[in-house]
Motif scaffolding. Structure first.
Motif, PDB file in Angstrom:
ATOM      1  N   SER A 171     -98.056 -18.192  34.365  1.00 26.14           N
ATOM      2  CA  SER A 171     -97.153 -18.422  33.240  1.00 26.14           C
ATOM      3  C   SER A 171     -97.758 -17.911  31.939  1.00 26.14           C
ATOM      4  O   SER A 171     -98.980 -17.881  31.781  1.00 26.14           O
ATOM      5  CB  SER A 171     -96.862 -19.918  33.106  1.00 26.14           C
ATOM      6  OG  SER A 171     -96.357 -20.460  34.280  1.00 26.14           O
ATOM      7  N   LEU A 172     -96.887 -17.544  31.015  1.00 24.53           N
ATOM      8  CA  LEU A 172     -97.324 -17.280  29.658  1.00 24.53           C
ATOM      9  C   LEU A 172     -97.920 -18.541  29.053  1.00 24.53           C
ATOM     10  O   LEU A 172     -97.311 -19.609  29.113  1.00 24.53           O
ATOM     11  CB  LEU A 172     -96.135 -16.845  28.796  1.00 24.53           C
ATOM     12  CG  LEU A 172     -95.815 -15.368  28.657  1.00 24.53           C
ATOM     13  CD1 LEU A 172     -94.486 -15.199  27.929  1.00 24.53           C
ATOM     14  CD2 LEU A 172     -96.927 -14.637  27.917  1.00 24.53           C
ATOM     15  N   VAL A 173     -99.094 -18.421  28.456  1.00 25.47           N
ATOM     16  CA  VAL A 173     -99.707 -19.579  27.799  1.00 25.47           C
ATOM     17  C   VAL A 173     -99.008 -19.861  26.482  1.00 25.47           C
ATOM     18  O   VAL A 173     -98.718 -21.016  26.153  1.00 25.47           O
ATOM     19  CB  VAL A 173    -101.205 -19.344  27.589  1.00 25.47           C
ATOM     20  CG1 VAL A 173    -101.822 -20.475  26.772  1.00 25.47           C
ATOM     21  CG2 VAL A 173    -101.925 -19.193  28.922  1.00 25.47           C
ATOM     22  N   SER A 174     -98.679 -18.812  25.731  1.00 27.13           N
ATOM     23  CA  SER A 174     -97.962 -18.972  24.464  1.00 27.13           C
ATOM     24  C   SER A 174     -97.228 -17.679  24.150  1.00 27.13           C
ATOM     25  O   SER A 174     -97.531 -16.616  24.710  1.00 27.13           O
ATOM     26  CB  SER A 174     -98.926 -19.310  23.319  1.00 27.13           C
ATOM     27  OG  SER A 174     -99.820 -18.243  23.085  1.00 27.13           O
ATOM     28  N   LEU A 175     -96.238 -17.764  23.264  1.00 23.95           N
ATOM     29  CA  LEU A 175     -95.481 -16.591  22.823  1.00 23.95           C
ATOM     30  C   LEU A 175     -95.196 -16.734  21.330  1.00 23.95           C
ATOM     31  O   LEU A 175     -94.192 -17.297  20.923  1.00 23.95           O
ATOM     32  CB  LEU A 175     -94.166 -16.475  23.615  1.00 23.95           C
ATOM     33  CG  LEU A 175     -93.310 -15.237  23.295  1.00 23.95           C
ATOM     34  CD1 LEU A 175     -94.083 -13.950  23.585  1.00 23.95           C
ATOM     35  CD2 LEU A 175     -92.004 -15.263  24.099  1.00 23.95           C
ATOM     36  N   PRO A 176     -96.110 -16.224  20.474  1.00 26.49           N
ATOM     37  CA  PRO A 176     -95.896 -16.325  19.023  1.00 26.49           C
ATOM     38  C   PRO A 176     -94.711 -15.464  18.577  1.00 26.49           C
ATOM     39  O   PRO A 176     -94.625 -14.280  18.909  1.00 26.49           O
ATOM     40  CB  PRO A 176     -97.203 -15.808  18.435  1.00 26.49           C
ATOM     41  CG  PRO A 176     -98.202 -15.891  19.560  1.00 26.49           C
ATOM     42  CD  PRO A 176     -97.411 -15.645  20.801  1.00 26.49           C
TER      43      PRO A 176
END
Length: 413
Positions: free
Chosen positions: A405-410
Motif C-alpha cells: 500500500s501507499l504509505v502516504s500521498l501528499p
C-alpha cells in the motif's frame, strides 16, 4: 479474443536452474515488475521461490490466470501441514476456519450467510451513506487546508468507516485497524513475531466486540452473523471471529490502497487524466474499471495448491504443485490488452479478473467499486484543482509480501 501465448518448449529445462526469488522488484515507470513482460514472452510457466522458501509455478498471462482462478482443482485450502505459503510466519493462510481456506459445501455455507449484505441491490442502499462519509472527509480537508495526506485523511478513512458502519463497529476504534489489517493480510513488512502479536490483538478485539454485541444486540451485519452462529446455519465461533476480522481488514486495506493508487495515477504526469474526469464526470465508471486493471494491489499473487493434474493453456500443473497467479501481470498482458501500460478509459477488455473468478469471486466487489466511483467522483467535483505535493518517485509503499500500500500521498489544491 486474439490467440494468446504458446506453451514453452521445455518446462523441464527451466526447472534445472534455481528458481528466481519472488516477488520481483517493481519498475517505477510501469508500476509492476519489468520481469513480468519478459516472462510472458519467454517463460509463462516457470517456477519461482517465495519468501517462505516454497516454490510455485508462476502464471503471468491473462489466459492462464483466468483459467486458474476459475478452476476448483486449484484449491484455496492451504492449511494442511506442509502446504505452501507465500510468506513465512503467521498469516490468514494458517486458519482452517477462514473463508479463504474453505472449499466446496463448507465454503458455500459460510458465503451464503454473508453474501446478502453485498448484493448490488443492497449496495445501492449504501451509496448515500458512502457519499455522506466522503463529503464529511472532504469538508474536514477543506477546513484544515492544504497540503494534506490523502491516504490518511481520505483513502483509508472512507472504506474503513463504511465497512465499520455496515458491520456495526464503534467509530472510536477506527484508528486501531490499520496496523492490524496490515498484519492480517501481509500488507506490510514486519518481523514474524510482530505480525503474530498484531494478529492476536486483532482476534482478541474481535472476540470482545462479538461479546459486546451479544450483550446489546442491534440490527447490523455483525448481529446477522451472530444469529447465524447461534442459529441454524451454525457458524463456529472461530469462523465468526475470522469472518468479522477478515471483513474489516479486506474492507479497508484493499479499497483504500486502490483509491490512493488511482488518485496517484490520475494526478501524475501533469494531471491530464484527472482533468478529463473533472471535465467529464460521466467517464468515472469506465475510469474505475481501467484503474482497477492498471493498478496492482501488490507484487504478489493468489496462491493455490493443485489437488489433481490441471491442464492450463501454457502447461500442466501436477497434483501437489503450488501455483501463484500473478493477476497484476495478467492485467498487463499485451495479447489481452493492447498498449497495456497506458491508461485508457475506452477499453473493451476481456472478462475482468481483478476480483477473482468462480466460487471465490470477491464478496466485496460491488461495495469496492461503489466506494471507488463515489470517492473519486466527489474528489473531482469538490477539489478539481487537486495536485501532487511530492515527486511520485519519492513515495513510499508498505512492501508487504501479499499486498503493498501507499504509505502516504501528499496533495494540495
Amino acid at each position: 479474443m486474439t490467440e494468446l501465448h504458446a506453451a514453452p518448449s521445455s518446462t523441464e529445462a527451466g526447472a534445472r536452474q534455481d528458481p528466481p526469488l519472488f516477488p520481483f522488484p517493481v519498475d517505477p515507470h510501469v508500476g509492476i515488475p519489468a520481469q513480468y513482460a519478459e516472462r510472458r514472452a519467454t517463460c509463462p510457466f516457470g517456477k519461482v521461490r517465495l519468501p517462505s522458501g516454497d516454490e510455485a509455478v508462476l502464471l503471468v498471462t491473462y489466459r492462464d490466470s483466468a483459467a486458474a482462478l476459475a478452476d476448483t482443482r486449484l484449491s484455496h485450502d492451504l492449511t494442511a501441514p506442509g502446504s505452501p505459503r507465500v510468506t513465512a510466519g503467521p498469516s490468514f493462510f494458517d486458519d482452517p476456519e477462514s473463508l479463504l481456506n474453505k472449499e466446496g459445501e463448507e465454503h458455500l455455507r459460510i458465503r451464503r450467510i454473508v453474501a446478502s449484505a453485498f448484493t448490488p441491490r443492497r449496495i445501492e442502499r449504501w451509496k448515500p451513506t458512502i457519499a455522506a462519509v466522503a463529503g464529511e472527509l472532504i469538508d474536514t480537508m477543506e477546513r484544515t487546508g492544504p497540503p494534506a495526506d490523502l491516504v490518511a485523511d481520505y483513502c483509508f478513512q472512507l472504506p474503513v468507516r463504511i465497512i465499520c458502519k455496515l458491520l456495526g463497529v464503534p467509530e472510536r476504534d477506527l484508528g486501531l485497524f490499520r496496523d492490524w489489517s496490515n498484519a492480517f493480510v501481509s500488507a506490510a513488512r514486519m518481523e514474524q513475531q510482530e505480525r503474530g502479536r498484531l494478529i492476536r490483538e486483532f482476534s482478541g478485539y474481535t472476540a470482545r466486540l462479538l461479546a459486546a454485541k451479544r450483550a446489546e444486540p442491534g440490527e447490523d451485519l455483525i448481529d446477522d452473523l451472530i444469529a447465524a452462529r447461534d442459529g441454524a446455519d451454525r457458524l463456529t465461533e472461530s469462523e465468526l471471529v475470522y469472518m468479522v476480522a477478515g471483513l474489516i481488514a479486506a474492507g479497508n486495506e484493499t479499497t483504500s490502497n486502490m483509491l490512493g493508487r488511482s488518485v496517484l495515477t490520475l494526478l501524475r504526469d501533469g494531471g491530464g487524466l484527472w482533468q478529463r474526469l473533472v471535465d467529464d464526470p460521466g467517464l468515472i465508471p469506465a475510469a474505475v474499471d481501467e484503474l482497477l486493471r492498471y493498478n496492482p494491489l501488490g507484487n504478489g499473487g493468489a496462491l493455490r495448491l493443485a489437488v489433481e493434474d490441471v491442464e492450463l493453456p501454457s502447461g500442466t500443473v501436477h497434483a501437489g504443485d503450488a501455483v501463484l497467479i500473478a493477476t497484476s501481470s495478467a492485467l498487463r498482458d499485451e495479447l489481452a490488452y493492447p498498449d497495456p501500460d497506458t491508461v485508457a478509459f475506452d477499453r473493451e477488455p476481456p472478462a475482468q479478473i481483478v476480483f477473482g473468478a468462480g466460487p471465490h469471486y470477491c464478496l466485496g466487489a460491488h461495495l469496492a467499486k461503489a466506494e471507488l466511483r463515489i470517492g473519486l467522483g466527489l474528489l473531482t467535483e469538490r477539489l478539481p484543482g487537486l495536485r501532487l505535493a511530492a515527486d511520485p518517485h519519492t513515495l513510499s509503499y508498505t512492501e508487504g509480501e501479499v499486498l503493498s500500500s501507499l504509505v502516504s500521498l501528499p496533495v494540495s489544491w
